[in-house]
Scaffold this motif. Structure first.
Motif, PDB file in Angstrom:
ATOM      1  N   LEU A  75      15.056  44.808   4.457  1.00  0.00           N
ATOM      2  CA  LEU A  75      14.288  45.152   5.652  1.00  0.00           C
ATOM      3  C   LEU A  75      15.081  44.815   6.914  1.00  0.00           C
ATOM      4  CD1 LEU A  75      10.748  43.833   4.653  1.00  0.00           C
ATOM      5  CD2 LEU A  75      11.556  46.192   4.649  1.00  0.00           C
ATOM      6  N   PRO A  76      14.955  45.648   7.960  1.00  0.00           N
ATOM      7  CA  PRO A  76      15.651  45.342   9.209  1.00  0.00           C
ATOM      8  C   PRO A  76      15.154  44.026   9.798  1.00  0.00           C
ATOM      9  CG  PRO A  76      14.044  47.107   9.532  1.00  0.00           C
ATOM     10  CD  PRO A  76      14.148  46.873   8.059  1.00  0.00           C
ATOM     11  N   ARG A  77      16.076  43.225  10.310  1.00  0.00           N
ATOM     12  CA  ARG A  77      15.709  41.910  10.812  1.00  0.00           C
ATOM     13  C   ARG A  77      15.051  41.991  12.178  1.00  0.00           C
ATOM     14  NH1 ARG A  77      17.490  38.121  14.242  1.00  0.00           N
ATOM     15  NH2 ARG A  77      17.321  35.918  13.689  1.00  0.00           N
ATOM     16  N   GLY A  78      15.623  42.779  13.089  1.00  0.00           N
ATOM     17  CA  GLY A  78      15.103  42.823  14.457  1.00  0.00           C
ATOM     18  C   GLY A  78      15.340  41.497  15.146  1.00  0.00           C
ATOM     19  N   ARG A  79      14.471  41.136  16.084  1.00  0.00           N
ATOM     20  CA  ARG A  79      14.664  39.886  16.828  1.00  0.00           C
ATOM     21  C   ARG A  79      13.978  38.695  16.168  1.00  0.00           C
ATOM     22  NH1 ARG A  79      10.269  38.659  20.148  1.00  0.00           N
ATOM     23  NH2 ARG A  79       8.634  40.243  20.265  1.00  0.00           N
ATOM     24  N   LEU A  80      13.315  38.938  15.050  1.00  0.00           N
ATOM     25  CA  LEU A  80      12.604  37.859  14.358  1.00  0.00           C
ATOM     26  C   LEU A  80      13.158  37.680  12.954  1.00  0.00           C
ATOM     27  CD1 LEU A  80       8.994  38.842  15.419  1.00  0.00           C
ATOM     28  CD2 LEU A  80      10.334  36.956  16.339  1.00  0.00           C
ATOM     29  N   GLY A 158      -0.791  49.136  22.081  1.00  0.00           N
ATOM     30  CA  GLY A 158      -1.977  49.049  21.247  1.00  0.00           C
ATOM     31  C   GLY A 158      -2.260  50.341  20.500  1.00  0.00           C
ATOM     32  N   VAL A 159      -2.003  51.459  21.156  1.00  0.00           N
ATOM     33  CA  VAL A 159      -2.186  52.767  20.509  1.00  0.00           C
ATOM     34  C   VAL A 159      -1.258  52.890  19.308  1.00  0.00           C
ATOM     35  CG1 VAL A 159      -1.937  55.256  20.810  1.00  0.00           C
ATOM     36  CG2 VAL A 159      -2.977  53.880  22.623  1.00  0.00           C
ATOM     37  N   LYS A 160      -0.014  52.435  19.483  1.00  0.00           N
ATOM     38  CA  LYS A 160       0.953  52.499  18.387  1.00  0.00           C
ATOM     39  C   LYS A 160       0.581  51.548  17.251  1.00  0.00           C
ATOM     40  CE  LYS A 160       4.869  53.847  21.308  1.00  0.00           C
ATOM     41  NZ  LYS A 160       6.201  53.449  21.822  1.00  0.00           N
ATOM     42  N   LEU A 161      -0.149  50.504  17.586  1.00  0.00           N
ATOM     43  CA  LEU A 161      -0.584  49.538  16.569  1.00  0.00           C
ATOM     44  C   LEU A 161      -1.942  49.942  16.011  1.00  0.00           C
ATOM     45  CD1 LEU A 161       0.502  46.156  18.224  1.00  0.00           C
ATOM     46  CD2 LEU A 161       1.740  47.559  16.559  1.00  0.00           C
ATOM     47  N   THR A 201       7.376  46.186  16.440  1.00  0.00           N
ATOM     48  CA  THR A 201       8.262  45.361  17.258  1.00  0.00           C
ATOM     49  C   THR A 201       8.104  43.881  16.962  1.00  0.00           C
ATOM     50  OG1 THR A 201       8.148  46.998  19.026  1.00  0.00           O
ATOM     51  CG2 THR A 201       8.949  44.802  19.618  1.00  0.00           C
ATOM     52  N   SER A 202       6.874  43.407  16.943  1.00  0.00           N
ATOM     53  CA  SER A 202       6.629  41.983  16.681  1.00  0.00           C
ATOM     54  C   SER A 202       6.312  41.716  15.219  1.00  0.00           C
ATOM     55  CB  SER A 202       5.498  41.467  17.586  1.00  0.00           C
ATOM     56  OG  SER A 202       5.932  41.419  18.921  1.00  0.00           O
ATOM     57  N   ARG A 203       6.735  42.643  14.361  1.00  0.00           N
ATOM     58  CA  ARG A 203       6.670  42.465  12.917  1.00  0.00           C
ATOM     59  C   ARG A 203       5.324  41.931  12.407  1.00  0.00           C
ATOM     60  NH1 ARG A 203      10.858  45.842  12.726  1.00  0.00           N
ATOM     61  NH2 ARG A 203      12.906  44.853  12.988  1.00  0.00           N
TER      62      ARG A 203
END
Length: 312
Positions: A75-80, A158-161, A201-203
């Motif tokens: 899985l991509p790590r991203g910033r977290l 929020g729409v994307k979530l 974004t915030s996993r």
């Protein structure tokens, strides 16, 4: 619900030292016997000795587990870090009620009160994210175009979530989970879908907000105060919200070192231009930075070795 509060941590090697400081503060402020479960994804060679020394010093029941995340390393790590998402596996690791705490938090008073919180039949307890709340308040109560644009960005997020209400978006750094209720309401498998977090974004924080949008009991913000929540004192925040968040500013029970700046990066906080005209933020930053350093030193005395490499 059993009588012995159960505290859980998840961390990788990079977060191991600060997690030991966090654990020290929890044990140092406890009013009753605690059960602690530590889930380390890549433990250091000396972690076992550190845990044993803390357990002996505080007469605490601490279990150290090695959590294998090989199945998720693609899985991509991203910033977290991937280890942060491992807490989503809680429903298969434990049962009953657990209090999850991020490793970049320090407890300033007994957390057993938090563990005993009345969740009113909900799956989880959490604190609203003050940054999101402040953005929405600023747009609502000022005529600032910049503030409006920032709030619109939050609402679009929020729409994307899956259409969640960002006014109810919580921070996941400190959470009470009732795992039995999560299983009973059929949400365990969804919660544990680590693969699904990769596109957000915030996993795992985004994922938890989506899964438990209707199953969260909001907790007093004293239990998850980001650097003392200074933005909640701003004049653009409505008086009722300012009042409700006052104790989280003045005397928080848990301080969460949110953001990329962490108090273990140097012994004293470095100068920051953007805080030049933010006296409250500067004061809070210095205060809690010093509190972390004091807790680090006390923990190191018990384990008889340094936790961090010298940064100054």
């Amino acid at each position: 619900m059993g009588d012995q509060p159960h505290i859980v941590y998840f961390f990788d090697r990079g977060f191991e030292p600060c997690t030991m400081v966090s654990l020290y503060t929890v044990l140092n402020t406890k009013a009753q016997l605690l059960r602690v479960s530590l889930h380390a994804t890549d433990p250091s060679d000396h972690l076992g000795d550190t845990v044993q020394r803390l357990a002996s010093h505080f007469q605490a029941d601490i279990t150290l587990n090695h959590l294998n995340l090989e199945d998720y390393k693609h899985l991509p790590r991203g910033r977290l870090p991937l280890a942060a998402r491992s807490r989503l596996l809680l429903p298969k690791l434990h049962d009953g009620r657990v209090l999850y705490i991020d490793g970049d938090c320090i407890a300033r008073r007994d957390v057993t009160e938090l563990w005993h919180s009345d969740l009113q039949g909900k799956c989880i307890g959490a604190v609203l994210a003050p940054g999101v709340m402040s953005d929405l308040q600023k747009a609502l109560n000022t005529g600032s175009k910049t503030a409006r644009a920032k709030a619109d960005k939050q609402l679009a997020r929020g729409v994307k979530l899956d259409g969640i209400d960002m006014a109810r978006y919580f921070n996941s750094g400190v959470m009470v989970f009732d795992l039995d209720i999560i299983h009973a309401k059929g949400l365990a498998d969804q919660m544990m879908d680590i693969e699904a977090t990769a596109k957000y974004t915030s996993r795992d924080q985004d994922w938890l907000n989506m899964i438990f949008r209707d199953e969260v009991q909001y907790l007093d913000p004293i239990w998850n105060s980001g650097w003392g929540n200074p933005k909640t004192a701003k004049s653009y925040v409505s008086k009722d919200i300012r009042d409700a968040w006052k104790e989280s500013r003045d005397n928080p029970a848990i301080v969460h070192f949110t953001g990329f700046e962490k108090p273990w990066q140097s012994n004293t906080p470095p100068f920051k231009w953007h805080l030049l005209h933010q006296p409250r933020q500067r004061k809070d930053r210095a205060k809690y930075w010093a509190e972390f350093q004091a807790a680090r030193r006390a923990c190191e005395q018990i384990i008889e070795r340094p936790l961090f490499e010298s940064s100054d």
